[in-house]
Enzyme design. Structure first.
Site, PDB file in Angstrom:
ATOM      1  N   GLU A 274       0.853  -1.192   0.000  1.00  0.00           N
ATOM      2  CA  GLU A 274       0.000   0.000   0.000  1.00  0.00           C
ATOM      3  C   GLU A 274       0.884   1.236   0.000  1.00  0.00           C
ATOM      4  OE1 GLU A 274      -2.333  -0.311   3.586  1.00  0.00           O
ATOM      5  OE2 GLU A 274      -2.665  -2.439   3.233  1.00  0.00           O
TER       6      GLU A 274
ATOM      7  N   CYS B 225       8.251  47.620   1.538  1.00  0.00           N
ATOM      8  CA  CYS B 225       8.448  48.818   0.729  1.00  0.00           C
ATOM      9  C   CYS B 225       7.219  49.692   0.947  1.00  0.00           C
ATOM     10  CB  CYS B 225       8.570  48.416  -0.740  1.00  0.00           C
ATOM     11  SG  CYS B 225       8.406  49.800  -1.866  1.00  0.00           S
TER      12      CYS B 225
ATOM     13  N   ASP C 194       0.942  10.280   4.131  1.00  0.00           N
ATOM     14  CA  ASP C 194       1.613  11.136   5.099  1.00  0.00           C
ATOM     15  C   ASP C 194       0.596  12.045   5.794  1.00  0.00           C
ATOM     16  OD1 ASP C 194       3.665  12.089   6.550  1.00  0.00           O
ATOM     17  OD2 ASP C 194       4.567  13.288   4.955  1.00  0.00           O
TER      18      ASP C 194
ATOM     19  N   LYS D  74      10.664   3.778   3.175  1.00  0.00           N
ATOM     20  CA  LYS D  74      10.547   5.245   3.125  1.00  0.00           C
ATOM     21  C   LYS D  74      11.307   5.782   1.921  1.00  0.00           C
ATOM     22  CE  LYS D  74       9.922   7.625   6.847  1.00  0.00           C
ATOM     23  NZ  LYS D  74       8.946   8.510   7.453  1.00  0.00           N
TER      24      LYS D  74
ATOM     25  N   LYS E  73       2.181   4.627   1.621  1.00  0.00           N
ATOM     26  CA  LYS E  73       2.261   5.150   2.987  1.00  0.00           C
ATOM     27  C   LYS E  73       1.841   6.615   2.957  1.00  0.00           C
ATOM     28  CE  LYS E  73       5.166   5.180   7.092  1.00  0.00           C
ATOM     29  NZ  LYS E  73       4.991   6.578   7.497  1.00  0.00           N
TER      30      LYS E  73
ATOM     31  N   CYS F 288      12.192  50.019  -6.556  1.00  0.00           N
ATOM     32  CA  CYS F 288      11.811  51.419  -6.795  1.00  0.00           C
ATOM     33  C   CYS F 288      12.659  52.399  -5.997  1.00  0.00           C
ATOM     34  CB  CYS F 288      10.336  51.635  -6.496  1.00  0.00           C
ATOM     35  SG  CYS F 288       9.963  51.581  -4.738  1.00  0.00           S
TER      36      CYS F 288
ATOM     37  N   CYS G 156      14.118  49.888  -1.220  1.00  0.00           N
ATOM     38  CA  CYS G 156      13.526  48.874  -2.094  1.00  0.00           C
ATOM     39  C   CYS G 156      14.415  48.671  -3.320  1.00  0.00           C
ATOM     40  CB  CYS G 156      12.126  49.305  -2.525  1.00  0.00           C
ATOM     41  SG  CYS G 156      11.396  48.202  -3.742  1.00  0.00           S
TER      42      CYS G 156
ATOM     43  N   TYR H 192      -8.458   7.802   4.539  1.00  0.00           N
ATOM     44  CA  TYR H 192      -8.212   6.557   3.823  1.00  0.00           C
ATOM     45  C   TYR H 192      -8.144   5.419   4.837  1.00  0.00           C
ATOM     46  CZ  TYR H 192      -6.923   9.164  -0.387  1.00  0.00           C
ATOM     47  OH  TYR H 192      -6.930   9.976  -1.485  1.00  0.00           O
TER      48      TYR H 192
ATOM     49  N   CYS I 128       5.025  51.031  -6.151  1.00  0.00           N
ATOM     50  CA  CYS I 128       6.230  50.281  -6.519  1.00  0.00           C
ATOM     51  C   CYS I 128       5.895  49.306  -7.653  1.00  0.00           C
ATOM     52  CB  CYS I 128       6.760  49.515  -5.310  1.00  0.00           C
ATOM     53  SG  CYS I 128       8.150  48.452  -5.718  1.00  0.00           S
TER      54      CYS I 128
END
Ligand code: IVH
Length: 719
Positions: free
Chosen positions: A142, A474, A146, A360, A144, A459, A456, A269, A479
């Site tokens: 099956e 900013c 998470d 894994k 796995k 600009c 920034c 599931y 900008c």
């Protein structure tokens, strides 16, 4: 839930009330007919939920589904005594929780031993075959998943209908893994997961060869789409994104508001079936999975019975290949010995079974060098430092950039340009730098500390960092970087959905000065678009059609699209429903804004600041002139009790008098102090006195608090 007493369940025409004060009467008024209609509707809805949420194969449109659901809600509102705990309307309970009870598992929920390579797997396979002796081995493989493991207990339950005629199994309890021995009761939250059946009919139980009492174990996951959506909302609300779908699912399951859990679209599931006492139910894991499928659970279709080792390796390889496109996270493959008799013979080592193992996948991280750090300016003006990496493959994808979040994070990592770092990529999350590796003595690659800019980079405006905030911003609302990001957000699929207005086109539009404001998009014409690179007549026309179509996007999308700080998809929806027009919203005071659910001082201030800006008012005016939808249907005030008069008597188990009154009035009902022929319902609690007697003598319908809450829940959860 109160039992349906003959009187309480009586037809509405015996109620001493004016007919026009009641909601439309249900089809027919014979209680038996109503019970039949209810049960038919519930079965139909369950069937369509199963088709949609478990099989991903809807048979009817959402609108047709809503029609069924509305009819059910309407009948249940008229007949609160006939509401059952497993009715599809009852997934979300009305009340927030106080906490979770601790409950012992029928048998420990163990974890699995891991293997990380073909060699280790071969070694495990060899040991299994040794333990099995002469017996032939068949494995069930099956994915796995998470997420977090969960145990669901089903049984006849207390709500086994009239005279025990109900032979279906009901979801009684859902427990988290906890420490493996004792879990937490999160039933109210798990009930909101639509792929979890609240009940399983006798017919399905028989088909699945399941007894009425049994336990299912499986994994609760947050699908990738739900995770992305949630993270977008978090980001729009100025919160840090969740690290991965597993944390998001685990955090969600532990929230105290089932309402919120319902919105997160979790999924379940199933992968084990047990007897109620914890013994195994089937002779083989493959049979168990088939039975769970037949009972209506979602079981991962990617599973296989396998005899030989080479095929195991193929299964693993194909899982790893499919991993990126599944729509949910997996972190490996679980290999289980199929035969439960053999499983029992093999037994357990401390914390894990000998008869199963998790292969894994290799971690999705890699080591590489940081070549540079650049600053990205987002649509809210936020400056995000991004590490430019020496490109490296992680889980089959080449990664060249990783986020560093903010200046504090760079300091925390102790990162300098030229350092080697570990970069991690989880799910669909942007890769991030997780640690800086110690410098090798012989590494003479140049290295320099990163200075966070004072202006920034796009600009040249000043940068500010507000008190208590980790981010630099900013200050220039014009900008170009902010405008570019704002436009990309505005055009995004879940916002105004202007297909074709992606990075490439938007960048050109800004570079050529063709767009200086969101409203300019609506002034684009074919010659203008044809002047751009890689755009032909067909593409230009398609894009213009998309732009035109977006004018009819509903107000909530426009609001979300404006990019007001903290206004995510959901808040935009609430605001649109509450205020009904952008004009009403623009003139609302902070106090008025805070009347809206989920709007606090921070959000209301951001909204006010946005609309107090002349430039933004102008923008709205221009959008209005181009014909955008700036009004919405206001949410009808909760109206389930509209026109009904209720009388409260006695002490209710959880609600105070004031609470009950407030809730009834919020749902459009009226609370009277004395019972008369005009009273529609008497809500009776402990030690109810003369009012109850009066109700009986006048034949006024008497309900308890649970029934009242159900009526209110029906109204507030109206879709
Ligand atoms: S079997 C005793 N099957 O992985 C058997 N577990 O590391 C233990 N998991 O806690 C569970 N998908 O949360 C099994 N198809 C699957 C699984 C699975 C995910 C999780 C589960 C468990 C952990 C073990």
């Amino acid at each position: 839930m109160s039992k349906a007493s003959p009187k309480a369940a009586g037809p509405p025409d015996t109620l001493p009330t004016s007919p026009e004060a009641l909601p439309a009467p249900p089809a027919g008024s014979d209680p038996r007919e109503i019970t039949r209609r209810l049960s038919k509707l519930r079965d139909q809805i369950r069937h369509h939920e199963y088709q949609y949420y478990v099989l991903d194969a809807p048979e009817i449109s959402d609108a047709d589904f809503d029609v069924l659901m509305r009819e059910l809600k309407r009948i249940e509102a008229d007949w609160p005594d006939l509401i059952t705990a497993d009715s599809p309307t009852q997934r979300v309970g009305g009340k927030p929780l106080n906490g979770f009870d601790k409950v012992a598992h029928s048998r420990p929920m163990l974890s699995l031993d891991n293997v990380n390579s073909e060699e280790e797997l071969r070694e495990w396979d060899r040991r299994v075959r040794e333990l099995a002796g002469a017996q032939e081995i068949s494995y069930v493989c099956e994915y796995k998943l998470d997420g977090l493991s969960m145990a669901l207990h089903y049984g006849a339950g207390s709500s086994a209908g009239a005279a025990g005629a109900d032979k279906s199994a009901h979801l009684l309890r859902a427990l988290t893994r906890g420490d493996g021995t004792i879990g937490e009761d999160v039933t109210s939250n798990v009930r909101t997961i639509r792929s979890v059946p609240l009940s399983i009919s006798a017919k399905k139980l028989a088909a699945a060869k399941l007894p009425i009492d049994f336990e299912v174990r499986g994994e609760v996951v947050m699908p990738a789409a739900a995770f992305l959506r949630w993270n977008e909302e978090r980001e729009a609300a100025g919160m840090a994104p969740a690290a991965n779908p597993r944390n998001a699912a685990a955090g969600t399951i532990r929230t105290l508001e089932p309402n919120i859990v319902a919105q997160r679209r979790l999924d379940f599931y199933a992968y084990f079936a047990l007897k109620a006492n914890g013994d195994t139910l089937f002779s083989d894991q493959g049979t168990a999975l088939d039975a769970l499928t037949a009972a209506g659970f979602r079981v991962n279709p990617h599973r296989e019975s396998i005899h030989d080792f080479e095929r195991l390796l193929q299964f693993i390889a194909s899982a790893e290949e499919r991993r990126a496109t599944l729509g949910y996270e997996i972190d490996g493959v679980v290999i289980k010995v199929g035969s439960t008799a053999l499983q029992q013979r093999m037994g357990y080592t401390g914390r894990a079974p000998r008869w199963a193992v998790a292969y894994k996948f290799s971690a999705r991280s890699a080591v590489t060098r940081v070549e540079d750090i650049r600053i990205q300016v987002g649509r809210t003006g936020k400056l995000t430092p991004v590490a430019v990496l020496s490109p490296v493959a992680i889980g089959g994808i080449t990664v060249a950039r990783a986020t560093l979040h903010n200046a504090d994070e760079i300091a925390r990592l102790g990162l300098e340009i030229g350092d080697f770092v570990t970069v991690e990529r989880g799910g669909d999350v942007i890769p991030k730098v997780v640690e800086v590796l110690a410098r090798k003595a012989d590494d003479d690659h140049p290295r320099r500390a990163f200075q966070f800019p004072t202006h920034c980079p796009v600009c040249g405006s000043e940068i500010v960092r507000a008190e208590g905030e980790a981010d630099h911003r900013c200050v220039n609302i014009d900008c170009p970087a902010r405008l570019r990001e704002s436009l990309l957000h505005f055009a995004a699929r879940n916002v105004m959905n202007i297909e074709g207005l992606g990075e490439a086109v938007v960048t050109q539009l800004f570079e050529r000065g063709m767009v200086k404001s969101l409203a300019d998009v609506y002034a684009l014409d074919e010659p203008a678009l044809l002047s751009l690179e890689r755009i032909g007549a067909k593409t230009a026309q398609a894009l213009l059609a998309q732009v035109a179509r977006s004018k009819s996007a509903p107000l909530n999308r426009v609001l979300f699209g404006l990019g007001i700080r903290f206004i995510g998809e959901r808040t935009a929806q609430l605001l649109a429903e509450e205020f009904g027009s952008i004009d009403a919203l623009m003139t609302a005071s902070q106090a008025e804004l805070e009347q809206v659910n989920e709007v606090g001082p921070r959000v209301s201030q951001a909204i006010r600041e946005f609309f107090d800006e002349r430039k933004n008012v102008k923008l709205i005016e221009r959008l209005r002139q181009t014909g955008l939808t700036l009004t919405a249907e206001r949410r009808k005030k909760s109206s389930q009790l509209e026109g009904l008069t209720l009388v409260l008597t006695g002490t209710l188990p959880t609600l105070s008098r004031e609470d009950a009154k407030a809730r009834i009035e919020a749902a459009g009902g009226r609370v009277a102090t004395s019972v008369s022929k005009k009273t529609n319902y008497v809500v009776a609690g402990e030690d109810a006195g003369s009012k109850l007697d009066k109700a009986h003598s006048l034949d006024v319908k008497v309900i308890d608090e649970a029934a009242l809450l159900s009526m209110l829940a029906v109204s507030s959860s109206a879709s």
